[in-house]
Design an enzyme around this catalytic site. Structure first.
Site, PDB file in Angstrom:
ATOM      1  N   ASP A  56       0.808  -1.230   0.000  1.00  0.00           N
ATOM      2  CA  ASP A  56       0.000   0.000   0.000  1.00  0.00           C
ATOM      3  C   ASP A  56       0.839   1.278   0.000  1.00  0.00           C
ATOM      4  O   ASP A  56       1.954   1.312   0.495  1.00  0.00           O
ATOM      5  CB  ASP A  56      -0.965   0.016   1.198  1.00  0.00           C
ATOM      6  CG  ASP A  56      -0.254  -0.212   2.537  1.00  0.00           C
ATOM      7  OD1 ASP A  56       0.684  -1.039   2.600  1.00  0.00           O
ATOM      8  OD2 ASP A  56      -0.621   0.456   3.523  1.00  0.00           O
ATOM      9  N   GLU A  63      -0.886  -2.105   5.049  1.00  0.00           N
ATOM     10  CA  GLU A  63      -0.026  -2.123   6.236  1.00  0.00           C
ATOM     11  C   GLU A  63      -0.197  -0.851   7.048  1.00  0.00           C
ATOM     12  O   GLU A  63      -0.114  -0.862   8.269  1.00  0.00           O
ATOM     13  CB  GLU A  63       1.446  -2.293   5.839  1.00  0.00           C
ATOM     14  CG  GLU A  63       2.382  -2.585   7.016  1.00  0.00           C
ATOM     15  CD  GLU A  63       2.708  -1.379   7.879  1.00  0.00           C
ATOM     16  OE1 GLU A  63       2.814  -1.542   9.101  1.00  0.00           O
ATOM     17  OE2 GLU A  63       2.839  -0.269   7.336  1.00  0.00           O
ATOM     18  N   GLU A  64      -0.403   0.271   6.343  1.00  0.00           N
ATOM     19  CA  GLU A  64      -0.535   1.562   7.047  1.00  0.00           C
ATOM     20  C   GLU A  64      -1.886   1.683   7.747  1.00  0.00           C
ATOM     21  O   GLU A  64      -2.176   2.705   8.368  1.00  0.00           O
ATOM     22  CB  GLU A  64      -0.369   2.728   6.068  1.00  0.00           C
ATOM     23  CG  GLU A  64       0.947   2.722   5.275  1.00  0.00           C
ATOM     24  CD  GLU A  64       2.150   3.185   6.086  1.00  0.00           C
ATOM     25  OE1 GLU A  64       1.994   3.469   7.286  1.00  0.00           O
ATOM     26  OE2 GLU A  64       3.259   3.233   5.503  1.00  0.00           O
ATOM     27  N   HIS A  89       7.003   8.800   4.978  1.00  0.00           N
ATOM     28  CA  HIS A  89       5.698   9.480   4.944  1.00  0.00           C
ATOM     29  C   HIS A  89       5.818  10.953   4.553  1.00  0.00           C
ATOM     30  O   HIS A  89       4.906  11.726   4.816  1.00  0.00           O
ATOM     31  CB  HIS A  89       4.939   9.345   6.282  1.00  0.00           C
ATOM     32  CG  HIS A  89       4.603   7.926   6.638  1.00  0.00           C
ATOM     33  ND1 HIS A  89       3.633   7.599   7.561  1.00  0.00           N
ATOM     34  CD2 HIS A  89       5.093   6.738   6.188  1.00  0.00           C
ATOM     35  CE1 HIS A  89       3.554   6.278   7.678  1.00  0.00           C
ATOM     36  NE2 HIS A  89       4.445   5.731   6.843  1.00  0.00           N
TER      37      HIS A  89
HETATM   38 ZN   LIG Z   1       4.838   3.731   6.774  1.00  0.00          ZN
HETATM   39 ZN   LIG Z   2       6.053   1.028   5.952  1.00  0.00          ZN
END
Ligand SMILES: [Zn+2]
Ligand SMILES: [Zn+2]
Length: 434
Positions: free
Chosen positions: A105, A171-172, A401
């Protein structure tokens, strides 16, 4: 993923600690990596240029499934935990089963890198128009794992056992109101039939150079919890506070007092973080509002510490609102558990990392307070999660991020070599009878 401090390994990699029976196998992996690297880097560009948010990895999953099928995988299952893909590669020799996981993702971040394959994708997220970017390196993880699939498929006759390839969505974290990620994959039985005896995963790290690998033995990433607190008072004219119950004052006291959990209720050497990230309320300067909203995150390692934070949070807010004449609602949501690398497995596999990049390029990392849902897999079977250096010489990457996060292509073949060797060494070290 957050920036850990590093210290170089000096004594771990004594010769003979992990005897390798067949040095020729390393050459076979290296030759295969060389053969596939260019094609896999092209796939990385395609994935990077077409990022998709959690539970929406439709094109990425299709690309993954197509690649695994083209390699002649024995089984390829799509639609696991929404958009996950699971592939089974059976080796030509009898042996154990091992799993490897990559996350697919991307994030709602607007890319600002000089990459020719930078993303220009935009989408709507929580009612806002946003850019979409692989700003945590999950494109690298997916590409590396596709490369490992190519490498191992090309030498499958020599593999003693079965490799289960897990390509994970979200995953986030899944979008609000949806389930997803490693937790859902485990609940859907991704670790059953065949059940692996260990699982491996990697993560790019924005402060580590290409060619460097890092790992922790034992605690690696923290448990991630989320809390919301509604502090309820009574509205009044700002000039006549005696007619109301002021939630702003109660909320302010609560924010300060919550910091005493870490400093006064827990041992000083026990890792924990309590962060209030949102404090919201009020409509006008001369009106005492009727309520305030607090929202934040708690990071811990030890389950007892996690319990203590939740309990103290409730006691503190109860006490403060009782003293102020108001009331409260606390919702404490337990998220991803801590990621703990199996110490015996880490000790067994560390020499492989040293063999791949050289012992001077392997760093033992301190645990960090960031989280990773690989924990759900590592709670089921022994897990080993390591870090992949990703910054090219002379480049300054932004942090994870952020719009300037820049994972270099040259980290892909390093990841392919490291992970292929780990999986092979692991299977070769296992008993061949079931
Ligand atoms: Zn991350
Ligand atoms: Zn990550």
């Amino acid at each position: 993923m957050h920036t850990p401090t590093t210290r170089a390994v000096t004594t771990l990699f004594l010769a003979g600690l992990f005897p390798l029976s067949a040095h020729g196998q390393d050459a076979a992996v290296d030759a295969a990596v060389d053969r596939f690297a260019e094609q896999i880097i092209e796939l990385r560009h395609r994935i990077h240029q077409n990022p998709e948010l959690g539970n929406r990895e439709f094109q990425t999953a299709a690309l993954v499934a197509e690649h695994l099928r083209s390699l002649g995988f024995d089984e390829v299952t799509e639609g696991v935990a929404h958009t996950g893909v699971v592939g089974i590669l059976r080796g030509g020799l009898p042996g154990d089963t091992v799993a490897v996981r990559a996350d697919m993702d991307a994030l709602p971040v607007t890319e600002d890198t000089p990459f020719s394959f930078a993303s220009t994708v935009r989408t709507e997220y929580l009612g806002q128009e946003v850019g979409v970017m692989h700003a945590c390196g999950h494109d690298i993880h997916t590409a590396v794992q596709l490369g490992v699939a190519s490498v191992l498929a090309s030498m499958r006759e020599e593999i003693p056992g079965v490799v289960k390839f897990i390509f994970q969505p979200a995953e986030e974290g899944p979008p609000p109101g949806e389930e997803g990620g490693a937790d859902l994959m485990v609940r859907e039985g991704v670790l059953d039939a065949p059940r692996p005896s260990a699982i491996f995963g990697l993560h790019a790290l924005a402060d580590m150079d290409v060619g460097t690998l890092g790992y922790s033995s034992g605690p690696a990433l923290a448990a991630v919890d989320h809390f919301t607190i509604r502090i309820i008072g009574r509205q009044a004219h700002g000039a006549y506070p005696e007619l109301g119950i002021d939630p702003v004052v109660m909320a302010s006291q609560a924010v300060m007092a919550l910091q005493t959990i870490r400093s006064r209720n827990l041992p000083a050497l026990e890792p924990s973080v309590v962060t209030v990230g949102i404090m919201r309320g009020g409509t006008r300067f001369n009106i005492i509002p009727d309520e305030m909203w607090l929202e934040g995150t708690v990071r811990t390692y030890a389950p007892e510490v996690r319990d203590a934070v939740e309990r103290r949070m409730d006691e503190i807010v109860a006490g403060i609102t009782a003293a102020g004449g108001g009331s409260y609602e606390l919702v404490y949501d337990r998220g991803t558990p801590a990621t703990i690398n199996d110490p015996a497995l880490a000790e067994r596999m560390a020499p492989t990392l040293a063999r791949v990049v050289g012992s001077d390029k392997v760093r033992v990392l301190d645990p960090v307070m960031g989280g990773e849902d690989f924990a759900y897999f590592a709670n089921e079977v022994p897990g080993f999660f390591f870090r992949l250096g990703m910054v090219a010489p002379g480049v300054e990457s932004g942090g994870h991020h952020t719009p300037t996060f820049q994972a270099d292509d040259s980290s892909v073949p390093v990841g392919m070599r490291a992970m292929s060797n780990l999986l092979l060494d692991y299977l070769r070290s296992r008993p061949t009878t079931e």
